[in-house]
Enzyme design. Structure first.
Site, PDB file in Angstrom:
ATOM      1  N   PRO A 134       0.775  -1.249   0.000  1.00  0.00           N
ATOM      2  CA  PRO A 134       0.000   0.000   0.000  1.00  0.00           C
ATOM      3  C   PRO A 134       0.808   1.302   0.000  1.00  0.00           C
ATOM      4  CG  PRO A 134       0.013  -0.936   2.183  1.00  0.00           C
ATOM      5  CD  PRO A 134       0.737  -1.917   1.298  1.00  0.00           C
ATOM      6  N   CYS A 135       1.437   1.599  -1.121  1.00  0.00           N
ATOM      7  CA  CYS A 135       2.188   2.851  -1.234  1.00  0.00           C
ATOM      8  C   CYS A 135       1.262   4.065  -1.189  1.00  0.00           C
ATOM      9  CB  CYS A 135       3.055   2.847  -2.493  1.00  0.00           C
ATOM     10  SG  CYS A 135       2.184   2.451  -4.009  1.00  0.00           S
ATOM     11  N   HIS A 136      -0.027   3.872  -1.491  1.00  0.00           N
ATOM     12  CA  HIS A 136      -0.974   4.988  -1.423  1.00  0.00           C
ATOM     13  C   HIS A 136      -1.175   5.472   0.012  1.00  0.00           C
ATOM     14  CE1 HIS A 136      -3.502   1.415  -0.789  1.00  0.00           C
ATOM     15  NE2 HIS A 136      -4.319   2.218  -0.115  1.00  0.00           N
TER      16      HIS A 136
END
Length: 180
Positions: A134-136
């Site tokens: 989850p880079c967001h």
């Protein structure tokens, strides 16, 4: 041999790639670094079991649920990139972390005396498995939405998707960032 499959999401097409054992890539089709780990020699195989597990994860996520079953992942990158991506995997659904917090976590874990948030940002931006890694959930100082390869509007949508809903409470809401 590498395999690929397509997924239609509410935010546009997604291409997935696997090595026959684990997911090695998941990209929005127009994002920066799209397919950066995907060689030209691959076979479209949407029925592969790795993609079936990834599709279930994506279906749950995009329907507003919290995915539980993780597809097998194989993250290929430098040791530093893999360290950053490992930290991304620890950020719970509905939570965020700043680039500076990740940098401080790496210095604490490794004994390195200093780490720049910009170096962390470079590694976050090269994450080959968007959404599932989850880079967001990584934000700038003071809660600023910065640097998402899929575009800031997608990042905003994804973070909104993870906000607690009346039927689905979470332990704590998205953080506003603690500064860098």
């Amino acid at each position: 041999m590498l395999y690929t499959a397509h997924y239609d999401s509410p935010l546009g097409g997604i291409t997935m790639s696997c090595d026959g054992v684990a997911l090695i890539g998941l990209w929005f089709e127009s994002q920066r670094h799209f397919g950066s780990t995907l060689p030209t020699d691959h076979i479209d195989r949407p029925d592969h079991p790795v993609f079936e597990t990834a599709r279930r994860w994506l279906d749950t996520f995009f329907s507003g649920g919290v995915p539980q079953e993780m597809p097998p992942l194989a993250l290929h990158g430098s040791p530093f990139q893999r360290r950053v991506w490992d930290i991304l995997l620890t950020i719970p659904y509905g939570h965020t972390m700043t680039y500076g917090e990740i940098a401080r976590q790496i210095t604490k874990d490794t004994g390195v005396t200093a780490m720049s948030a910009q170096a962390v940002g470079g590694a976050v931006g090269r994450n080959p498995i968007s959404l599932i890694v989850p880079c967001h959930r990584v934000i700038g100082a003071n809660g600023q939405l910065t640097g998402y390869g899929g575009g800031i509007e997608r990042k905003r949508w994804l973070l909104e998707q993870e906000k607690p809903h009346p039927k689905q409470p979470h332990p704590r809401p998205l953080s506003k960032g603690r500064g860098e």
